[in-house]
Design a protein around this motif. Structure first.
Motif, PDB file in Angstrom:
ATOM      1  N   GLU A  91     -80.740  81.978   4.624  1.00  0.00           N
ATOM      2  CA  GLU A  91     -80.930  80.653   4.618  1.00  0.00           C
ATOM      3  C   GLU A  91     -79.821  79.895   5.620  1.00  0.00           C
ATOM      4  O   GLU A  91     -80.171  79.142   6.406  1.00  0.00           O
ATOM      5  CB  GLU A  91     -80.788  80.060   3.269  1.00  0.00           C
ATOM      6  N   LYS A  92     -78.704  80.444   5.690  1.00  0.00           N
ATOM      7  CA  LYS A  92     -77.468  79.792   6.537  1.00  0.00           C
ATOM      8  C   LYS A  92     -78.045  80.034   8.122  1.00  0.00           C
ATOM      9  O   LYS A  92     -78.299  79.323   9.007  1.00  0.00           O
ATOM     10  CB  LYS A  92     -76.516  80.698   6.387  1.00  0.00           C
ATOM     11  N   LYS A  93     -78.690  81.440   8.285  1.00  0.00           N
ATOM     12  CA  LYS A  93     -79.293  81.375   9.644  1.00  0.00           C
ATOM     13  C   LYS A  93     -80.253  80.810   9.916  1.00  0.00           C
ATOM     14  O   LYS A  93     -80.346  80.237  11.118  1.00  0.00           O
ATOM     15  CB  LYS A  93     -79.527  83.122   9.630  1.00  0.00           C
ATOM     16  N   GLN A  94     -81.216  80.792   9.099  1.00  0.00           N
ATOM     17  CA  GLN A  94     -82.041  79.394   9.381  1.00  0.00           C
ATOM     18  C   GLN A  94     -81.943  78.324   9.667  1.00  0.00           C
ATOM     19  O   GLN A  94     -82.231  77.588  10.525  1.00  0.00           O
ATOM     20  CB  GLN A  94     -83.229  79.522   8.269  1.00  0.00           C
ATOM     21  N   VAL A  95     -80.860  77.667   8.949  1.00  0.00           N
ATOM     22  CA  VAL A  95     -80.160  76.419   9.246  1.00  0.00           C
ATOM     23  C   VAL A  95     -79.637  76.322  10.409  1.00  0.00           C
ATOM     24  O   VAL A  95     -79.892  75.374  11.222  1.00  0.00           O
ATOM     25  CB  VAL A  95     -79.331  76.048   8.196  1.00  0.00           C
ATOM     26  N   HIS A  99     -81.007  74.140  13.649  1.00  0.00           N
ATOM     27  CA  HIS A  99     -80.113  73.349  14.263  1.00  0.00           C
ATOM     28  C   HIS A  99     -80.059  73.446  15.734  1.00  0.00           C
ATOM     29  O   HIS A  99     -80.195  72.489  16.322  1.00  0.00           O
ATOM     30  CB  HIS A  99     -78.724  73.242  13.754  1.00  0.00           C
ATOM     31  N   GLU A 100     -80.033  74.680  16.126  1.00  0.00           N
ATOM     32  CA  GLU A 100     -80.100  75.110  17.677  1.00  0.00           C
ATOM     33  C   GLU A 100     -81.272  74.597  18.271  1.00  0.00           C
ATOM     34  O   GLU A 100     -81.402  73.817  19.426  1.00  0.00           O
ATOM     35  CB  GLU A 100     -79.820  76.313  17.883  1.00  0.00           C
ATOM     36  N   ALA A 101     -82.467  74.853  17.638  1.00  0.00           N
ATOM     37  CA  ALA A 101     -83.669  74.357  18.038  1.00  0.00           C
ATOM     38  C   ALA A 101     -83.864  72.975  18.242  1.00  0.00           C
ATOM     39  O   ALA A 101     -84.351  72.384  19.150  1.00  0.00           O
ATOM     40  CB  ALA A 101     -84.830  74.980  17.278  1.00  0.00           C
ATOM     41  N   ASP A 102     -83.280  72.130  17.409  1.00  0.00           N
ATOM     42  CA  ASP A 102     -83.453  70.738  17.221  1.00  0.00           C
ATOM     43  C   ASP A 102     -82.487  70.143  18.352  1.00  0.00           C
ATOM     44  O   ASP A 102     -83.091  69.153  18.981  1.00  0.00           O
ATOM     45  CB  ASP A 102     -82.909  69.948  15.718  1.00  0.00           C
ATOM     46  N   LEU A 103     -81.490  70.720  18.544  1.00  0.00           N
ATOM     47  CA  LEU A 103     -80.362  70.287  19.578  1.00  0.00           C
ATOM     48  C   LEU A 103     -81.069  70.509  20.891  1.00  0.00           C
ATOM     49  O   LEU A 103     -81.043  69.719  21.689  1.00  0.00           O
ATOM     50  CB  LEU A 103     -79.157  71.064  19.188  1.00  0.00           C
ATOM     51  N   SER A 104     -81.647  71.721  21.060  1.00  0.00           N
ATOM     52  CA  SER A 104     -82.305  72.059  22.479  1.00  0.00           C
ATOM     53  C   SER A 104     -83.389  71.241  22.655  1.00  0.00           C
ATOM     54  O   SER A 104     -83.464  70.513  23.684  1.00  0.00           O
ATOM     55  CB  SER A 104     -82.619  73.447  22.353  1.00  0.00           C
ATOM     56  N   TYR A 105     -84.169  70.880  21.591  1.00  0.00           N
ATOM     57  CA  TYR A 105     -85.151  69.987  21.812  1.00  0.00           C
ATOM     58  C   TYR A 105     -84.814  68.529  22.153  1.00  0.00           C
ATOM     59  O   TYR A 105     -85.396  67.754  22.922  1.00  0.00           O
ATOM     60  CB  TYR A 105     -86.080  69.917  20.560  1.00  0.00           C
TER      61      TYR A 105
END
Length: 137
Positions: A91-95, A99-105
């Motif tokens: 779950e931590k890895k998924q978060v 987060h990285e995907a949202d930041l990149s977007y």
């Protein structure tokens, strides 16, 4: 006559010993029952004090069963702990990945918007003076 007196005494002695023999098994039975009762009371006392051999043996077996059940419970608990830890890590890895995907977007969206604005500004900058100026910028 002397012989007859002896025979009569023998008969009385015989009947006397016959009645003693009849009482003897009753007395023996009573003694046996009293002894058995004492044995039972001693066993009960041993049970109450935790010293009865059968109780000790059965307690030992119960103790073995208890230890085995505790080992199984501990292994199960350890496996559950590991599963929970692995679930937490997933779950931590998924978060973190989200987060990285949202930041990149967000970065890409802002960069795209800025590129669009730059193009509009460059276009306005290179316009000829007689072109109409777009005030919507």
């Amino acid at each position: 006559d002397g012989k007859l007196a002896c025979d009569m005494e023998d008969e009385r002695a015989g009947s006397s010993s016959e009645s003693e023999e009849h009482q003897s098994p009753r007395k023996a039975r009573k003694t046996w029952l009293e002894n058995k009762l004492k044995e039972v009371e001693q066993e009960m006392d041993a049970v109450n004090h935790g010293k009865h051999p059968e109780l000790t043996r059965k307690c030992s077996l119960l103790e073995d069963v208890k230890k085995q059940r505790l080992r199984i419970a501990e292994r199960y608990q350890e496996q559950r702990r590991k599963n929970i830890e692995q679930q937490y890590e997933a779950e931590k890895k998924q978060v973190l990945d989200q987060h990285e995907a949202d930041l990149s977007y967000m970065r890409n969206t802002i960069i795209d918007n800025l590129n669009d604005l730059r193009k509009k500004l460059e276009h306005e900058l290179h316009k000829t003076p007689h072109d109409h100026v777009d005030h919507r910028i």
